[in-house]
Design a protein around this motif. Structure first.
Motif, mmCIF file in Angstrom:
data_model
loop_
_atom_site.group_PDB
_atom_site.id
_atom_site.type_symbol
_atom_site.label_atom_id
_atom_site.label_comp_id
_atom_site.label_asym_id
_atom_site.label_seq_id
_atom_site.Cartn_x
_atom_site.Cartn_y
_atom_site.Cartn_z
ATOM 1 N N GLY A 1 -58.923 6.448 17.629
ATOM 2 C CA GLY A 1 -57.775 5.714 17.116
ATOM 3 C C GLY A 1 -57.444 4.507 17.968
ATOM 4 N N ASN B 1 -57.565 0.982 16.194
ATOM 5 C CA ASN B 1 -56.265 0.319 16.093
ATOM 6 C C ASN B 1 -56.315 -1.091 16.643
ATOM 7 N N SER C 1 -58.010 -3.129 13.978
ATOM 8 C CA SER C 1 -57.203 -3.257 12.771
ATOM 9 C C SER C 1 -56.065 -4.245 12.961
ATOM 10 N N TRP D 1 -51.396 3.987 19.503
ATOM 11 C CA TRP D 1 -51.141 2.944 18.513
ATOM 12 C C TRP D 1 -50.574 1.693 19.160
ATOM 13 N N GLY E 1 -53.116 -0.551 21.126
ATOM 14 C CA GLY E 1 -53.835 -1.414 20.193
ATOM 15 C C GLY E 1 -52.931 -2.461 19.583
ATOM 16 N N GLY E 2 -51.671 -2.065 19.332
ATOM 17 C CA GLY E 2 -50.739 -2.990 18.718
ATOM 18 C C GLY E 2 -50.353 -4.148 19.615
#
Length: 461
Positions: A62, A66, A69, A191, A194-195
């Motif tokens: 993930g 992430n 993405s 998350w 990555g964000g």
């Protein structure tokens, strides 16, 4: 935190004249060592990472995907803005993602209950990689087309809707019951890393290398995440799970309706995201503030705030009234957006967006804890599908709301007015949802029953 009972007797004090002088001296108490520092108590609980190999695989996969993405998350609206110059066209990305999210979110939840969750995760991840490849091909054309952007957005939304319930339903299987809040915090940390890194990198990549490089990097991350997902253990359906059908979906909806505290978490998050989610107008807000360079930082600010909470999430295990925490965090999210729309300088905007991200993460941690600690395994996928709608449909509709209000009034009005509406809606919902406000994980019948069932199952094995 526990405290000594007031009626607990301690050793006699030799200086006390009422003490028994003939009583033997108490045995020395072993030194327990230095108490844990306050900083250590704030750090994330790593118990799920240490005890579950599958959780580690999912976490790393993930984290990688992430990051990629979020590159596409920034590149797609930027490309739409370049091709159309329309705030409405950018906001319409959320509109085309909405229907697949609703349809496949509900059906994906039924699939997660009835099929092997590992297969659903693996194939949907591979499909996402193919869609990213389509965006790369379109970006490399001499004259990129607009319609593939909408088509990929819709198909990607459908795949996310199929995959996310399987991921959510798998977590309670691979993580011990008492570690589920810690798992929610660690997943949030994944998350947010990555964000923060993804949008910040995307701003530089898009500005200096081009959109194609952003899509290519995202494609590479999907290859890595698929390879990691191959190592997951099989996770077949529970014996009690119903086959995917409209009837099974309705069964999950009836259960959700019977749990008013769960309905409250859905309603609060839906209202906050629909009324105060500004991402569709950020490219235009950066232009209005004469700070085009700040777009990547704006996209990264929300996850940066979430990262701050995730890195100091140790305190969340000491909070038991999760419903109140969700309501308070959602109201503070709205207030942050009110202030972000009212200021006229880019640096306060970035600070306020970061603060909003902090509150969003607090809400997310406690919503996930309520869901994971109270929903039976045989219904977990279908309820995860409903959860997906609550925290995904809101942002999609929120993009349409933000874009439409910005076109009707102004970009800054779209931001602050949405925050005002959010605070009002959250306050009204809190008054209408007494069971959400009264939720306590220590006494809630569903949480207690599920904990006892999992302890019994562990003892039986």
């Amino acid at each position: 935190m526990t405290h000594p009972s007031p009626d607990t007797a301690g050793p006699a004090d030799p200086a006390d004249p009422g003490a028994d002088a003939t009583a033997p001296a108490p045995a020395p108490v072993p030194d327990p060592g230095p108490a844990p520092s306050r900083l250590r108590s704030l750090l994330p609980d790593l118990a799920p990472w240490r005890t579950s190999a599958d959780f580690r695989r999912l976490w790393v996969a993930g984290l990688v995907t992430n990051f990629g993405s979020f590159l596409t998350f920034v590149a797609l609206p930027v490309q739409m803005k370049e091709l159309t110059g329309s705030v409405v066209a950018v906001g319409a990305i959320g509109a085309v993602e909405l229907l697949p999210l609703i349809v496949f979110g509900l059906y994906g939840g039924a699939l997660a209950d009835a099929l092997d969750k590992r297969r659903l995760i693996l194939w949907s991840e591979a499909g996402q990689g193919l869609l990213c490849g389509a965006l790369l091909v379109n970006a490399l054309l001499p004259e990129p087309l607009v319609w593939p952007l909408y088509a990929v957005a819709a198909l990607s939304s459908a795949l996310v809707a199929v995959q996310r319930p399987a991921l959510d339903a798998l977590t309670p299987r691979i993580v011990r019951h008492e570690h589920l809040p810690a798992a929610a915090a660690l997943n949030s940390l994944r998350w947010t890393v990555g964000g923060v890194a993804g949008p910040a990198a995307a701003g530089l990549v898009v500005a200096y290398a081009g959109l194609g490089w952003a899509y290519a990097a995202d494609l590479a991350t999907f290859v890595v995440s698929v390879l990691l997902a191959l190592g997951l253990a099989a996770s077949p359906a529970a014996h009690e799970a119903a086959k995917p059908s409209l009837r099974s979906i309705a069964e999950g909806a009836r259960y959700a309706w019977s749990r008013k505290e769960l309905l409250g978490t859905y309603a609060i998050d839906l209202a906050a995201m629909f009324l105060a989610f500004p991402l569709a107008v950020l490219p235009f807000l950066a232009d209005e503030l004469d700070a085009e360079w700040s777009l990547g930082l704006m996209y990264a600010a929300l996850p940066a705030g979430a990262l701050l909470v995730s890195l100091t999430s140790g305190w969340t295990s000491r909070v038991h009234r999760h419903g109140r925490a969700v309501v308070l965090a959602a109201a503070c999210w709205g207030l942050s957006m009110v202030a972000a729309g009212a200021v006229h300088s880019v640096w306060p905007v970035l600070l306020l967006l970061t603060l909003a991200g902090c509150f969003d993460m607090v809400s997310g941690i406690f919503r996930a804890a309520m869901w994971n600690q109270t929903i039976p395994d045989e219904l977990r996928g279908r309820l995860a599908g409903i959860e997906l709608l609550s925290y995904s449909v809101g942002p999609q509709l929120g993009q349409v709301r933000a874009g439409g209000m910005a076109a009707w009034t102004s970009v800054r009005t779209s931001v602050w007015a949405g925050g005002v509406l959010c605070v009002a809606a959250v306050g009204a919902l809190a008054l209408c949802l007494p069971r959400l406000m009264a939720y306590d994980v220590r006494t809630n019948e569903h949480a207690v029953r599920l904990k006892q069932a999992r302890e019994a199952a562990g003892a039986g094995t």
